[in-house]
Motif scaffolding. Structure first.
Motif, short mmCIF file in Angstrom:
data_model
loop_
_atom_site.label_atom_id
_atom_site.label_comp_id
_atom_site.label_asym_id
_atom_site.label_seq_id
_atom_site.Cartn_x
_atom_site.Cartn_y
_atom_site.Cartn_z
N GLU A 52 0.83 -1.21 0.00
CA GLU A 52 0.00 0.00 0.00
C GLU A 52 0.86 1.26 0.00
N GLN A 55 2.23 1.75 -3.50
CA GLN A 55 1.17 2.20 -4.40
C GLN A 55 0.90 3.69 -4.18
N HIS A 56 0.91 4.12 -2.92
CA HIS A 56 0.72 5.53 -2.60
C HIS A 56 1.85 6.38 -3.18
N ASP A 59 1.45 6.64 -6.97
CA ASP A 59 0.34 7.50 -7.36
C ASP A 59 0.79 8.95 -7.56
#
Length: 62
Positions: A52, A55-56, A59
């Motif tokens: 996570e 992924q952050h 982004d």
């Protein structure tokens, strides 16, 4: 030169390449853990292994 010396030199070269890649990987992981957990405002340094978090981070670039 015989085949034995050629194989020995090739093996030593591959071992050196592997060790350099290993040192780079360990330095990267240690640097990310230090930067996120100690220097940054992150929580635990082990949080860098959570998908996570990556992924952050990705982004921001996409």
């Amino acid at each position: 030169m015989n085949w034995k010396s050629i194989l020995k030199k090739t093996g030593m070269y591959l071992l050196k390449v592997f060790l350099v890649i290993l040192v780079i990987a360990v330095a990267f992981i240690g640097g990310v853990m230090l930067g996120y957990g100690v220097i940054g405002d992150g929580g635990s340094p082990m949080d860098v292994f959570k998908p996570e978090l990556w992924q952050h981070i990705l982004d921001f670039f996409m």
